[in-house]
Design an enzyme around this catalytic site. Structure first.
Site, short mmCIF file in Angstrom:
data_model
loop_
_atom_site.label_atom_id
_atom_site.label_comp_id
_atom_site.label_asym_id
_atom_site.label_seq_id
_atom_site.Cartn_x
_atom_site.Cartn_y
_atom_site.Cartn_z
N ASN A 97 -5.48 -6.72 9.34
CA ASN A 97 -6.51 -7.43 8.59
C ASN A 97 -5.85 -8.24 7.47
O ASN A 97 -5.25 -7.65 6.59
CB ASN A 97 -7.49 -6.41 8.00
CG ASN A 97 -8.56 -7.05 7.13
OD1 ASN A 97 -8.50 -8.23 6.81
ND2 ASN A 97 -9.54 -6.25 6.74
N HIS A 141 0.86 -1.19 0.00
CA HIS A 141 0.00 0.00 0.00
C HIS A 141 0.89 1.23 0.00
O HIS A 141 1.59 1.49 0.98
CB HIS A 141 -0.93 0.00 1.22
CG HIS A 141 -1.91 -1.14 1.21
ND1 HIS A 141 -3.12 -1.07 0.58
CD2 HIS A 141 -1.82 -2.40 1.71
CE1 HIS A 141 -3.77 -2.23 0.71
NE2 HIS A 141 -2.99 -3.06 1.39
N LEU A 142 0.87 1.97 -1.11
CA LEU A 142 1.72 3.16 -1.23
C LEU A 142 0.96 4.44 -0.88
O LEU A 142 1.58 5.50 -0.73
CB LEU A 142 2.32 3.27 -2.63
CG LEU A 142 3.37 2.22 -2.99
CD1 LEU A 142 3.87 2.42 -4.42
CD2 LEU A 142 4.55 2.23 -2.03
N ASP A 162 2.03 -6.86 2.39
CA ASP A 162 0.86 -6.08 2.83
C ASP A 162 1.30 -4.86 3.65
O ASP A 162 0.66 -4.49 4.64
CB ASP A 162 -0.14 -6.93 3.62
CG ASP A 162 -1.54 -6.29 3.63
OD1 ASP A 162 -1.74 -5.23 3.00
OD2 ASP A 162 -2.43 -6.87 4.29
N HIS A 191 0.27 3.67 8.27
CA HIS A 191 -0.77 4.53 8.86
C HIS A 191 -0.07 5.57 9.72
O HIS A 191 0.91 5.27 10.40
CB HIS A 191 -1.71 3.71 9.74
CG HIS A 191 -2.60 2.78 8.98
ND1 HIS A 191 -3.64 3.21 8.19
CD2 HIS A 191 -2.60 1.42 8.89
CE1 HIS A 191 -4.25 2.16 7.64
NE2 HIS A 191 -3.63 1.06 8.04
N HIS A 242 -2.81 -12.66 1.47
CA HIS A 242 -2.54 -12.86 2.90
C HIS A 242 -3.31 -14.00 3.58
O HIS A 242 -4.15 -13.77 4.44
CB HIS A 242 -2.74 -11.56 3.68
CG HIS A 242 -3.93 -10.71 3.29
ND1 HIS A 242 -5.21 -11.19 3.21
CD2 HIS A 242 -4.01 -9.39 2.98
CE1 HIS A 242 -6.03 -10.21 2.87
NE2 HIS A 242 -5.33 -9.10 2.72
N HIS A 285 -8.99 -10.42 -1.42
CA HIS A 285 -8.91 -10.21 0.04
C HIS A 285 -10.11 -10.98 0.61
O HIS A 285 -11.24 -10.51 0.55
CB HIS A 285 -8.99 -8.71 0.33
CG HIS A 285 -9.18 -8.36 1.76
ND1 HIS A 285 -8.21 -7.73 2.52
CD2 HIS A 285 -10.23 -8.54 2.60
CE1 HIS A 285 -8.66 -7.54 3.74
NE2 HIS A 285 -9.88 -8.02 3.82
N ASP A 318 -8.50 -5.06 -2.60
CA ASP A 318 -7.90 -5.30 -1.28
C ASP A 318 -8.23 -4.21 -0.27
O ASP A 318 -8.24 -3.02 -0.58
CB ASP A 318 -6.39 -5.44 -1.38
CG ASP A 318 -5.79 -5.73 -0.02
OD1 ASP A 318 -6.15 -6.78 0.55
OD2 ASP A 318 -5.05 -4.90 0.50
O1 DOR Z 1 -4.38 -4.58 7.55
C1 DOR Z 1 -4.72 -4.20 6.45
N1 DOR Z 1 -4.49 -2.95 6.03
N2 DOR Z 1 -5.36 -5.05 5.64
C2 DOR Z 1 -5.93 -4.65 4.48
O2 DOR Z 1 -6.52 -5.45 3.82
C3 DOR Z 1 -5.87 -3.23 4.08
C4 DOR Z 1 -4.71 -2.58 4.67
C5 DOR Z 1 -4.76 -1.09 4.56
O3 DOR Z 1 -5.04 -0.58 3.46
O4 DOR Z 1 -4.47 -0.40 5.55
ZN ZN Z 2 -6.13 -7.28 2.40
ZN ZN Z 3 -3.48 -5.04 1.76
#
Ligand code: DOR
Ligand code: ZN
Ligand code: ZN
Length: 428
Positions: A276, A58-59, A303, A307, A230, A177, A150
């Site tokens: 998740n 996730h960028l 993954d 954040h 995952h 997902h 996802d």
């Molecule tokens: O833990 C997760 N974070 N699982 C996901 O499927 C999405 C991801 C996110 O985008 O933060």
């Molecule tokens: Zn996911």
């Molecule tokens: Zn993800």
């Protein structure tokens, strides 16, 4: 063009060899290559791997540049030994059009640290109602081959079937997902002994397994490829193993954190462990390791889910789900797979470079370390031991579950088409 001689590295963990890079390409591999005018890197005791490939990063750009940008995320990738990452589509706006995937692709090209292959959303706005313009994203400059909602599950069976039918035309793949939404309403952690004791809403294994079972059957019915993101439970492993035994075109990934951590950590109520799919039990962890070792699980995918601290440093219930992972992935795999004897370095190259590149149909990556191949390479010092210090991360975010924990191994150099993106453990 500049020449670099990597001297005495254990290629894929095997015998010590010299590797000569000339410009963007590997020119020669063998014992005692003359240095000539090349810059020499003494690599005795180190392991040389093909540049790592992440199928699941996730960028955050566009839209959540406070968590990560393409530039900071690709720097983190390079530090972790990656030369290519697949950028997930749950951005703002969602990467559900040719315009957005082309924007991410262009930002990746400008970053220069790591190749960025955008993933396209399966449905408009990740809402699960209407197929996104899969063909236009594939035909765009970004050349999208992997599609995923996802963060959310494609839970409608008809939409999933249509997506599988659509991508079959251009050898694309849907990366699911797997999370049955009704079974995970209000879920906060793995459903089991710990959730019962803590009184937190449980996330049952069957919520993942029921979707995987449905989707491998759908993929077989349509004759298309499906990839499962995952995997986190022993039951999911059993379903994927069964699907593969049928000869169906099913692939799967596991994250480093699901190979190492368990739901016991949730007792701390530290939201750094909120993710998740959730952290599961010791038995699940052991099944995932075995499955990665025997090839049932094809690859490791990070993954990487950055954040900002205000979304993680809060009470458990309110915290965002996810962990950063690019900069620690290889060390966690060394600890859980190499140091347990489950995989050797050639196996790690397979699970972290060769196979993810094949699943993503990514040209130029996941190639053998051989003359004529693009010089996408990662040099690792497996003897290194050090505590993880998130203050030193290249990522814009710090939400790692490994702060202060000693992990083995360190990437000393990463080369992207012959150019060092990491030199002596530091961004070049
Ligand atoms: O833990 C997760 N974070 N699982 C996901 O499927 C999405 C991801 C996110 O985008 O933060
Ligand atoms: Zn996911
Ligand atoms: Zn993800």
């Amino acid at each position: 063009m500049s020449k670099i001689l990597i001297r005495g590295a254990q290629v894929l963990g095997g015998a010590a060899q010299d590797v000569l890079i000339d410009g963007e390409t590997i020119a020669e591999v063998g014992p005692d290559i003359a240095a000539g005018d090349a810059t020499v890197i003494e690599a005795g005791g180190r392991v040389l791997l093909p540049g790592l490939v992440d199928l699941h990063t996730h960028l955050r750009e566009p839209g959540r540049e406070d968590s990560e940008t393409v530039l900071t995320g690709t720097k983190a990738a390079a530090v972790g030994g990656f030369t290519a990452v697949h950028a997930m589509a749950n951005t703002f706006p969602v990467a559900d059009t040719a315009g957005v995937v082309e924007q991410v692709y262009r930002l990746g090209k400008e970053s220069g640290y790591c190749d960025v292959q955008p993933v396209g959303a399966v449905t408009v706005g990740l809402e699960g109602k209407q197929l996104a313009e899969l063909g236009a994203m594939h035909d765009s400059a970004a050349g999208v081959k992997v599609f995923s909602d996802d963060g959310k599950c494609v839970d409608d069976a008809v939409i999933m079937r249509r997506a599988l039918e659509y991508v079959k035309a251009f050898d694309g793949v849907v990366a699911q997902h797997a999370q049955e939404p009704r079974l995970t309403e209000g879920a906060q952690m793995n459903e089991g002994v710990v959730s019962a004791e803590l009184g937190l809403g449980g996330w049952p294994a069957v919520a993942e397994e029921s979707i995987i079972a449905r989707d491998v059957l759908l993929a077989a019915h349509v004759g298309s490829r499906v990839h499962i993101c995952h995997l986190s439970t022993a039951g999911s492993v059993e379903i994927v193993r069964w699907a593969k035994s049928k000869g169906w075109d099913v692939t799967a990934e596991v994250t480093p954190h699901h190979l190492l951590l368990t739901d016991e950590l949730v007792r701390t109520y530290d939201p750094v462990y909120k993710v998740n799919p959730p952290l599961r039990t010791e038995a699940d962890v052991l099944a995932l390791r075995e499955a990665l070792a025997d090839g049932t699980i094809d690859c490791v995918a990070t993954d990487h889910a950055p954040h900002p601290h205000e979304d993680k440093d809060c009470e458990w219930g309110a915290a965002a789900m996810g962990m950063v992972g690019l900069e620690t992935a290889l060390s966690v795999v060394q600890e859980t797979m190499i140091e347990t004897g489950l995989l050797d370095w050639a196996g790690v190259a397979d699970r972290m470079s060769f196979r993810p590149a094949v699943i993503g149909r990514l040209g130029g990556h996941g190639r053998p370390i051989a003359p004529g191949e693009p010089a996408n390479l990662t040099l690792v010092d497996p003897a290194y031991r050090g505590a993880v210090d998130p203050a030193g991360f290249a990522s814009r975010s710090r939400n790692t579950p490994y702060e202060g924990r000693e992990l083995p191994g360190r990437v000393t150099h990463t080369f992207l088409r012959g150019r060092a993106t990491v030199l002596d453990g530091k961004l070049a």
